[in-house]
Each structure stands twice: as C-alpha cells, then as structure tokens.
Design an enzyme around this catalytic site. Structure first.
Site, PDB file in Angstrom:
ATOM      1  N   SER A 117      -9.639 -24.692 -18.364  1.00  0.00           N
ATOM      2  CA  SER A 117     -10.440 -24.528 -17.146  1.00  0.00           C
ATOM      3  C   SER A 117      -9.660 -24.574 -15.849  1.00  0.00           C
ATOM      4  O   SER A 117     -10.204 -24.250 -14.791  1.00  0.00           O
ATOM      5  CB  SER A 117     -11.548 -25.581 -17.106  1.00  0.00           C
ATOM      6  OG  SER A 117     -12.513 -25.320 -18.090  1.00  0.00           O
ATOM      7  N   SER A 155     -13.619 -23.324 -16.136  1.00  0.00           N
ATOM      8  CA  SER A 155     -14.759 -23.747 -15.340  1.00  0.00           C
ATOM      9  C   SER A 155     -14.414 -24.079 -13.880  1.00  0.00           C
ATOM     10  O   SER A 155     -15.325 -24.296 -13.064  1.00  0.00           O
ATOM     11  CB  SER A 155     -15.417 -24.979 -15.970  1.00  0.00           C
ATOM     12  OG  SER A 155     -14.535 -26.081 -16.000  1.00  0.00           O
ATOM     13  N   LYS A 204     -13.267 -30.021  -6.961  1.00  0.00           N
ATOM     14  CA  LYS A 204     -14.249 -29.417  -7.859  1.00  0.00           C
ATOM     15  C   LYS A 204     -15.523 -30.256  -7.913  1.00  0.00           C
ATOM     16  O   LYS A 204     -15.481 -31.489  -7.812  1.00  0.00           O
ATOM     17  CB  LYS A 204     -13.626 -29.285  -9.253  1.00  0.00           C
ATOM     18  CG  LYS A 204     -14.438 -28.489 -10.263  1.00  0.00           C
ATOM     19  CD  LYS A 204     -13.657 -28.381 -11.572  1.00  0.00           C
ATOM     20  CE  LYS A 204     -14.450 -27.695 -12.675  1.00  0.00           C
ATOM     21  NZ  LYS A 204     -13.677 -27.610 -13.932  1.00  0.00           N
TER      22      LYS A 204
END
Length: 473
Positions: free
Chosen positions: A179, A155, A80
């Site tokens: 997330s 997210s 990420k």
C-alpha cells in the site's frame, strides 16, 4: 527555479536556516497549489488552511529564534487517514465507521508534530485499506495526476497522488501488502516500506508498516530521521538505533561489487506486461554498468501462498463486518462486502492452512534473498488501471493478483522501496522495487539514490488542468 510548493524538503529546511525562505510563504504556496489541483485529484480530507498557517507561523517564529524543533520544522506534511490525529475522526476510508475523535496522535503523527512539521491535511484511502485503488465509500474518488482517468493506487491513494501533484514534499502512508509501493510506483514517486517495527505504528499488525512517500530519496531519508525509533504502543517496534539517515547519498559507487538478484516473475498472480518487464530489465542493465553483478532469480512465491493470505484477510474482514449493525454494514463498498462474505463457509482447517501461508511466505522470501545484497523487481506487473475500478482484475474473488512482488517483503519484514524507472507508451509511471536484507533500511535508500543518479532524467511533474483557478486570501 522550482516554485515554492515544488521545493524538496531538504531545500526548504536549508532556506529556513539561512532565513531566505519562510514557512508561512511555503505553506501558502502549497495551499494555493492544492486549491488548483484538489477538485481534480480528490486526494485529501480534513484540509484546514487556517490550522496549517497557524503551525507555519509558529515554525517561522522558532526559526527566527534559531530554535527549530526538529529536522522538518516548517515543512508541509500530509498524513494518511488511518494514522490517528488527536481530536480528529479516523474513518479508515469507509462510511461504516463511527466518526469518533481520536484520543491521541498515533506515533507517526506525534513525531511529525514534535519535529515541527506543518500538517496540511489527511490523505484519502479505500475502505479499511483493503484495495489498491482510491475507491472509497467515505472519501471522494482519488485520481492519478499523470492521467486523471487512472487510479493513484492504494491503499495510500491520496498520499501517492498528493506527492506526485506537489502538495508539499512529505507524505506518510502505510503498507501491509504493497500500500506504499503500489501507489508510489503508479504515481512515479519514491517510497520506503521499512523493516517491520522501524517506524512504530498504532495499532500494530502483522506486516503493517508506515513509511515516507516523497519525490526523492533525500526527502524520504529526512523524514526517516523523524519517524524511526521505538514506541511502547507498537509491540513490534524495533529498539532505537543510531542510523545515519543523512548518509543516504553514497553516489553511484555504492553499487560497485554488489550482488543483485533480478526477479522478473512473481510466481503467482497476473503476468508481467512486456512494457513493465522491459523497464525493469533496463534498470538492471544500469546496475550492471555501475559495477554490480546482477543474477536472475527464480520465483519463490506460489499461488497457494497468495491465496492463503487472501483467504485469511477475507475472514478477518468477514468477522469485522459481521459485527457491524446491518445499516452500517450496508455502507461498506459492495466489492469489499462480497470479498469478505466469500469467507463465510471456510472452516477451521481451511483457516489454519490459510494462516500458515504467512509464515511459509516469510520463510520462502528470506531463503530466496539470502544469496543477494539486494533484489530488483517490478513493483506491480501492470501499470495504473481505471480509477473507478477497485482492483486491476475488478473481481472480488481474485482481488490480490497484483501484489505478488510486494507482499512477500511485508511478511519477511525486509525493507523494500519503490523508485520510478520509466513510463509506458501511454505515459503511465512504472516502479522498480528494491528490497534489502532485514534491518538494512539505510542500504536500500543508498541503492535507490544511486539508481536516481543513473536513470534518465524525470520529466516535469504533472500540473493542474488548464483553467484550474486558485483563490488567494
């Protein structure tokens, strides 16, 4: 037979060991598949095929010598955006951040590299990770491969989309209120938000965890072998523990005799849609048929708890944004700016009460779960929403109404997984959350694996739209 890019990580490693597969061939296959999908999904940044292939060639040489670096040597991995990689910028999903090269790998990135994982790309996220969608002022809008009009969630938006689309088998995301689990649930994949500190992260923050995002429990367990352990950069990291991650498959018999709580209402936020509730109830019946005792739970979260955490995070973001030069601040998504600015008038007493809700949530969650071995619930009360929206409500004053099932387990530090359990009538995935007692990460994996064996077979994974083309070097 599955194509190379669709192979589980466990099968890739077994093939390398037998010299039946090549990390170079696998990486090339993944890159070709990404080229077909990525114009539609927009899940990645820092996609550098030449670097990935150089890592794959080094891995192939190690396997030919019989000297792999670790359990995932030669397996394609994505990381990420907010997991720093040395020499690369860390934009945190926002155009407001200066693109300064990171001085060092964050702990998850370092462990992937030290184990020989082939880092194919970084994955996208929304501004500062403060949305459950793929909307970002820096990255292109990420989309859900099951339905390109829908969000993959956030997210860890790009990671969820990448895992479902087959951008290789292993992806690492982060979670502070859902997330990992929200995109996993909305993209039909598996994830484990581990006990706080199980996977060290830098910078650490209350409730913040990194975790694997994969298509199966077995691949997540393989990645946990690499990611778990202590690191001095994380003040909350747990001491190293010899956990038998390879023992994640105990079969359906693992469920016999378990006492399972069934939580169908969060106690706050959005109401659970009937299709979601039905899928969770069906999953609970499968647990009962396998010998578990499933008992209803009363909601333990309150709207006051959710609002308090929301107001505290608003103030944190308000302070952060206020410190930016005006021209930088103007680049942040308007939704995030309005959300943060709403905290400007909150006084000290209001902030004390807001901050107190983190501990209140922790105490309530631990007390509610004490009577059970594991807790089943929806991951989200609603399925994936339109990709262009920042949140299901599209209201910056009601932004977190969908995290009532996920956020309590961040505050209580308990492990919680998302495993696919069904589809809506419109073909959107629904996620089942399985939460365990603190430190019982392996148990959560074992119970999730048992459910994988019980549930109806998954349909074929989504494929790139017809006419998508690949370029072969």
């Amino acid at each position: 037979m599955p194509q190379l890019h669709d192979l589980p990580a466990t099968e890739m490693v077994a093939g390398y060991r037998r010299r039946e597969l090549s990390p170079v061939d696998v990486t090339q296959a993944v890159l070709r598949h990404i080229e077909r999908w990525e114009p539609h999904l927009q899940a990645l940044f820092l996609l550098r095929p030449e670097r990935a292939l150089a890592q794959a060639r080094a891995s192939e040489a190690r396997w030919l010598r019989g000297e792999p670096l670790g359990p995932i040597d030669g397996v394609p991995v994505t990381l990420k955006d907010n997991i720093a990689t040395a020499g690369d910028p860390t934009p945190l999903g926002t155009a407001a951040v200066d693109l300064v090269p990171a001085a060092a790998d964050a702990p998850p990135a370092a462990r992937v590299r030290d184990s020989g994982g082939v880092v194919v790309a970084k994955t996208t996220m929304p501004d500062y990770g403060m949305l459950s969608s793929g909307l970002s002022s820096y990255h292109a809008l990420a989309r859900n491969p099951w339905d390109l009009t829908k969000t993959p969630g956030g997210s860890s938006a790009g990671a969820g989309a990448a895992a479902a689309a087959g951008y290789g088998p292993l992806h690492v995301g982060t979670d502070i209120g859902g997330s990992l689990r929200l995109p996993a649930g909305w993209c039909g994949i598996f994830t484990l938000k581990p006990s706080l500190g199980r996977i060290p992260i830098d910078p650490p923050y209350t409730g913040r965890a990194a975790g694997p995002m994969t298509r199966s429990v077995a691949d997540a367990a393989l990645l946990m072998q690499v990611l778990s352990g202590a690191d001095p950069r994380d003040s909350m990291s747990l001491p190293w523990q010899d956990i038998a991650w390879h023992d994640s498959d105990r079969g359906v018999g693992r469920l016999r005799g378990l006492r399972i709580g069934l939580l169908l209402e969060a106690g706050c936020g959005l109401a659970v849609l009937p299709e979601v509730r039905s899928a969770i109830e069906h999953a609970a019946r499968l647990f009962e048929r396998a010998g578990a005792t499933v008992l209803p739970m009363q909601p333990f979260m309150t709207q006051g708890m959710l609002d308090g955490m929301d107001h505290f995070w608003r103030m944190r973001s308000h302070v952060d944004l206020k410190a930016l030069p005006p021209e930088r601040r103007a680049l942040v998504l308007p939704y995030i700016r309005r959300w943060a600015d709403s905290a400007a008038t909150l006084g000290g007493e209001a902030m004390f009460k807001a901050a107190s809700q983190f501990h209140a949530t922790r105490v309530a969650t631990v007390a509610a779960c004490r009577a059970f071995d594991y807790v089943l619930s929806p991951v989200s009360p609603v399925p994936a929403f339109p990709a262009e929206l920042p949140s299901p409500t599209n209201d910056p004053l009601r932004p977190l109404e969908h995290i009532g099932f996920t956020v309590p387990f961040n505050m209580s530090e308990q492990p919680a997984a998302s495993v696919h359990c069904g589809f809506t009538r419109d073909g959107l995935p629904i996620g089942l959350q399985i939460a365990g007692q603190r430190f019982d990460d392996l148990g959560v994996l074992q119970v999730a694996r048992a459910f994988e064996l019980l549930r109806e077979p998954m349909p074929a994974w989504p494929q790139p739209p017809a006419g998508s083309r690949e370029h072969v070097d």
